[in-house]
Design a protein around this motif. Structure first.
Motif, mmCIF file in Angstrom:
data_model
loop_
_atom_site.group_PDB
_atom_site.id
_atom_site.type_symbol
_atom_site.label_atom_id
_atom_site.label_comp_id
_atom_site.label_asym_id
_atom_site.label_seq_id
_atom_site.Cartn_x
_atom_site.Cartn_y
_atom_site.Cartn_z
ATOM 1 N N TRP A 200 -3.228 -77.742 18.048
ATOM 2 C CA TRP A 200 -4.200 -76.670 18.265
ATOM 3 C C TRP A 200 -3.542 -75.483 18.979
ATOM 4 O O TRP A 200 -3.764 -74.322 18.610
ATOM 5 C CB TRP A 200 -5.375 -77.179 19.087
ATOM 6 C CG TRP A 200 -6.200 -78.257 18.462
ATOM 7 C CD1 TRP A 200 -6.572 -79.437 19.037
ATOM 8 C CD2 TRP A 200 -6.785 -78.256 17.149
ATOM 9 N NE1 TRP A 200 -7.339 -80.174 18.164
ATOM 10 C CE2 TRP A 200 -7.489 -79.472 16.999
ATOM 11 C CE3 TRP A 200 -6.769 -77.351 16.090
ATOM 12 C CZ2 TRP A 200 -8.179 -79.804 15.843
ATOM 13 C CZ3 TRP A 200 -7.448 -77.682 14.918
ATOM 14 C CH2 TRP A 200 -8.143 -78.894 14.804
ATOM 15 N N ALA A 201 -2.732 -75.766 19.994
ATOM 16 C CA ALA A 201 -2.073 -74.687 20.732
ATOM 17 C C ALA A 201 -1.059 -73.954 19.848
ATOM 18 O O ALA A 201 -0.945 -72.726 19.897
ATOM 19 C CB ALA A 201 -1.383 -75.249 21.978
ATOM 20 N N ARG B 254 -2.907 -71.705 17.432
ATOM 21 C CA ARG B 254 -3.435 -70.520 18.106
ATOM 22 C C ARG B 254 -2.324 -69.492 18.333
ATOM 23 O O ARG B 254 -2.530 -68.278 18.150
ATOM 24 C CB ARG B 254 -4.045 -70.939 19.437
ATOM 25 C CG ARG B 254 -4.376 -69.775 20.353
ATOM 26 C CD ARG B 254 -5.087 -70.240 21.606
ATOM 27 N NE ARG B 254 -6.508 -70.041 21.481
ATOM 28 C CZ ARG B 254 -7.406 -70.568 22.308
ATOM 29 N NH1 ARG B 254 -7.017 -71.342 23.281
ATOM 30 N NH2 ARG B 254 -8.680 -70.339 22.149
ATOM 31 N N ALA C 150 -1.506 -67.843 14.967
ATOM 32 C CA ALA C 150 -2.626 -67.229 14.236
ATOM 33 C C ALA C 150 -2.458 -65.735 13.965
ATOM 34 O O ALA C 150 -2.713 -65.288 12.844
ATOM 35 C CB ALA C 150 -3.934 -67.494 14.981
ATOM 36 N N THR D 187 -5.607 -67.708 5.421
ATOM 37 C CA THR D 187 -6.437 -68.159 6.541
ATOM 38 C C THR D 187 -7.916 -68.134 6.169
ATOM 39 O O THR D 187 -8.662 -69.059 6.504
ATOM 40 C CB THR D 187 -6.181 -67.274 7.768
ATOM 41 O OG1 THR D 187 -4.784 -67.226 8.048
ATOM 42 C CG2 THR D 187 -6.906 -67.822 8.981
ATOM 43 N N ARG E 42 -12.640 -75.604 16.888
ATOM 44 C CA ARG E 42 -11.185 -75.492 17.022
ATOM 45 C C ARG E 42 -10.615 -74.557 15.945
ATOM 46 O O ARG E 42 -9.741 -73.736 16.217
ATOM 47 C CB ARG E 42 -10.546 -76.876 16.899
ATOM 48 C CG ARG E 42 -10.839 -77.827 18.045
ATOM 49 C CD ARG E 42 -10.075 -77.435 19.294
ATOM 50 N NE ARG E 42 -10.148 -78.480 20.306
ATOM 51 C CZ ARG E 42 -9.588 -78.400 21.511
ATOM 52 N NH1 ARG E 42 -8.916 -77.307 21.842
ATOM 53 N NH2 ARG E 42 -9.689 -79.374 22.391
ATOM 54 N N VAL F 71 -11.282 -70.749 16.524
ATOM 55 C CA VAL F 71 -10.324 -70.082 17.393
ATOM 56 C C VAL F 71 -9.159 -69.525 16.574
ATOM 57 O O VAL F 71 -8.716 -68.387 16.768
ATOM 58 C CB VAL F 71 -9.797 -71.070 18.454
ATOM 59 C CG1 VAL F 71 -8.732 -70.401 19.322
ATOM 60 C CG2 VAL F 71 -10.930 -71.591 19.323
ATOM 61 N N ILE F 72 -8.661 -70.324 15.654
ATOM 62 C CA ILE F 72 -7.512 -69.922 14.833
ATOM 63 C C ILE F 72 -7.896 -68.778 13.893
ATOM 64 O O ILE F 72 -7.176 -67.785 13.762
ATOM 65 C CB ILE F 72 -6.997 -71.139 14.037
ATOM 66 C CG1 ILE F 72 -6.575 -72.246 15.006
ATOM 67 C CG2 ILE F 72 -5.850 -70.742 13.121
ATOM 68 C CD1 ILE F 72 -6.583 -73.622 14.407
ATOM 69 N N ASP G 195 -10.369 -66.639 14.198
ATOM 70 C CA ASP G 195 -10.616 -65.417 14.968
ATOM 71 C C ASP G 195 -9.308 -64.736 15.352
ATOM 72 O O ASP G 195 -9.201 -63.508 15.341
ATOM 73 C CB ASP G 195 -11.424 -65.732 16.226
ATOM 74 C CG ASP G 195 -12.890 -66.016 15.925
ATOM 75 O OD1 ASP G 195 -13.326 -65.742 14.792
ATOM 76 O OD2 ASP G 195 -13.591 -66.525 16.824
ATOM 77 N N GLY G 196 -8.305 -65.546 15.714
ATOM 78 C CA GLY G 196 -7.018 -64.983 16.083
ATOM 79 C C GLY G 196 -6.307 -64.320 14.923
ATOM 80 O O GLY G 196 -5.574 -63.336 15.106
#
Length: 486
Positions: free
Chosen positions: A194-195, A198, A201, A209, A262, A265-266, A268-269
């Motif tokens: 996940w990190a 992110r 992203a 995406t 989760r 977040v990706i 949106d980034g």
């Protein structure tokens, strides 16, 4: 190592449920399965609370680097799994003992229950996306065995529909995962967690995406119960044993939504907030509209609760669409409150079905006068689920609407309020008949066993505490929200 212990406990309980103790003691054989399950669920809850206090300060707990880890968001979901799992396990002890099934079948129920519980725990603890996909598919695989537990025509039909939809969703989501991994590599990603996603992203190709998130939303949306992927939900939830329905509605739907958070977040980034916001508003309003139309004419109280889950999934989709810290904190509080309230109602509905012999609303009148404890629990459960004070859903719904207004989604909030009013009227009408209408009490009111009432009252108290005081959860809620928003 506590995170590893959380995963090992339900597996150990499952093994204990398989131990052939009939030759040693028939009484011990009857107790081994529920006691093992209850102890595992209670230990998971204790560990989840302890870990959540640590991560509320913004820390993370790492058990296996890049594989098993706990942050604020996963700690909150783990807490929900522990609370509902403990309630369902404690209720199962008295509920399953009174079912007309043999000892071997009851122990098989606990084996499958623990496997399902294990899969639910694995979802928030995994930080490698492919492992999350596997864990979510395990939740479907293990729960379908419980949906079919009664072995009736209706239960088997519901199980087949459920597994067909789940496998279809799994395939669609898997294609989304593959496209996401492609975008991750093109974006220069190194560690597929996940990190790592992110971090990569902002450099991921927008077209890939967008496609990946859309496919994952459709695939996991089937597990959440978003319209139009909801058709399996009322059948499966109404046919499963009551503790399984509690876990499915209170936890299974929301662990799939946790995965979508989760991925939000990706996305949106990589794309900005508008793309995901538009998709979530569409599925949220569609879910509310369908839930309202179906609840108006519902005649089965278990299916009524299932359709009400679709409404709440629509509400959290709208809250997540707003995307602010306030909105996500409210969404997570709503997830927790809905899980507790819906678990209590499904467990209470299982007891009603057991003592009344029918799930038809028209044939179960005046519960408050005939079965005052059970009727009172069901009544307060409806009050909690409809978002009335002092329960936490009142606070979470109010804050989600505030957040939607703040980001220019006032029109969506207005539509949702109108549909919620329709749902409120429909559920209150059905609840009025179940609790007050029809036949009055004849003779002495029937008592409800303490082993049934205690976990249900405990769930309602927890839901009320979270509504009356922010102290137990405030720091954890905002730590979890910052995982999604920052």
């Amino acid at each position: 190592m506590s995170l590893i212990a959380i995963l090992v406990l339900p597996l150990a309980a499952m093994v204990l449920c398989l131990v052939p103790l009939e030759k040693i003691s028939s009484t011990l054989a009857g107790w081994i399965a529920p006691v093992a399950t209850l102890l595992a669920a209670a230990a998971v809850l204790a560990l989840a609370i302890g870990d959540s206090l640590h991560v509320a300060a913004g820390n993370s707990i790492i058990a296996i680097a890049n594989w098993i880890q706990l942050d604020g968001l996963s700690a909150l979901i783990l807490l929900l799994v522990g609370l509902v799992g403990t309630t369902a396990a404690l209720f199962s002890w008295g509920y399953m003992a009174r079912r007309a099934h043999g000892e071997k079948r009851r122990r098989l129920y606990y084996v499958h229950f623990n496997l399902f519980f294990f899969a639910l725990l694995a979802v928030p603890l995994a930080v490698e996306p492919n492992l999350v996909w596997v864990a979510i598919e395990f939740t479907a695989l293990f729960s379908v065995l419980l949906v079919a537990y009664e072995n009736t025509h209706e239960a088997l039909e519901a199980a087949w529909k459920y597994i067909a939809m789940m496998f279809m969703g799994a395939a669609i989501a898997l294609f989304g995962f593959l496209i996401l991994f492609w975008a991750f590599k093109l974006g220069g990603g190194v560690t597929y967690t996940w990190a790592g996603l992110r971090a990569a992203a902002p450099h991921m190709p927008p077209v890939l995406t967008k496609t990946a998130f859309l496919m994952i939303l459709v695939g996991f949306g089937m597990k959440v119960g978003f319209v139009p992927m909801h058709t399996w939900l009322p059948d499966a939830h109404s046919q499963a044993p009551a503790p399984v329905s509690a876990l499915m509605s209170g936890v299974l739907l929301t662990v799939a939504f946790y995965a979508l958070l989760r991925f939000k977040v990706i996305a949106d980034g990589a794309l900005g907030p508008d793309y995901v916001r538009t998709l979530l508003v569409i599925v949220g309003l569609a879910s509310l509209l369908v839930a309202a139309s179906l609840l108006l004419t519902q005649r089965d109280y278990k299916r009524m609760l299932a359709y009400h889950s679709i409404e709440h999934m629509g509400l959290i989709a709208l809250g997540a669409a707003a995307g602010t810290t306030l909105a996500i904190a409210a969404v997570l509080l709503h997830i927790l409150g809905h899980g507790l309230a819906k678990a209590v109602l499904f467990l209470a509905s299982g007891e009603i079905l057991l003592v009344e012999g029918t799930s038809e609303i028209e044939k179960v009148p005046a519960l408050l006068s005939r079965r005052p404890v059970l009727g009172g629990i069901f009544g307060f459960g409806l009050v909690a689920l409809l978002g009335l004070p002092p329960f936490s859903l009142f606070v979470s719904e109010l804050n989600m609407i505030r957040a939607e207004l703040d980001v220019g989604l006032g029109w969506a909030a207005g539509i949702s309020l109108a549909l919620m009013a329709v749902i409120f009227a429909a559920v209150m009408g059905h609840g009025r008949h179940l609790l007050l209408g029809g036949a009055g009490a004849s003779g002495k009111p029937a008592a409800t066993p303490g082993i049934v009432a205690i976990p249900l009252v405990g769930g309602l108290i927890a839901c009320a505490v979270f509504g009356l005081s922010a102290w137990p959860l405030q720091s954890l809620l905002y730590a979890a929200a910052h995982v999604v928003v920052k």
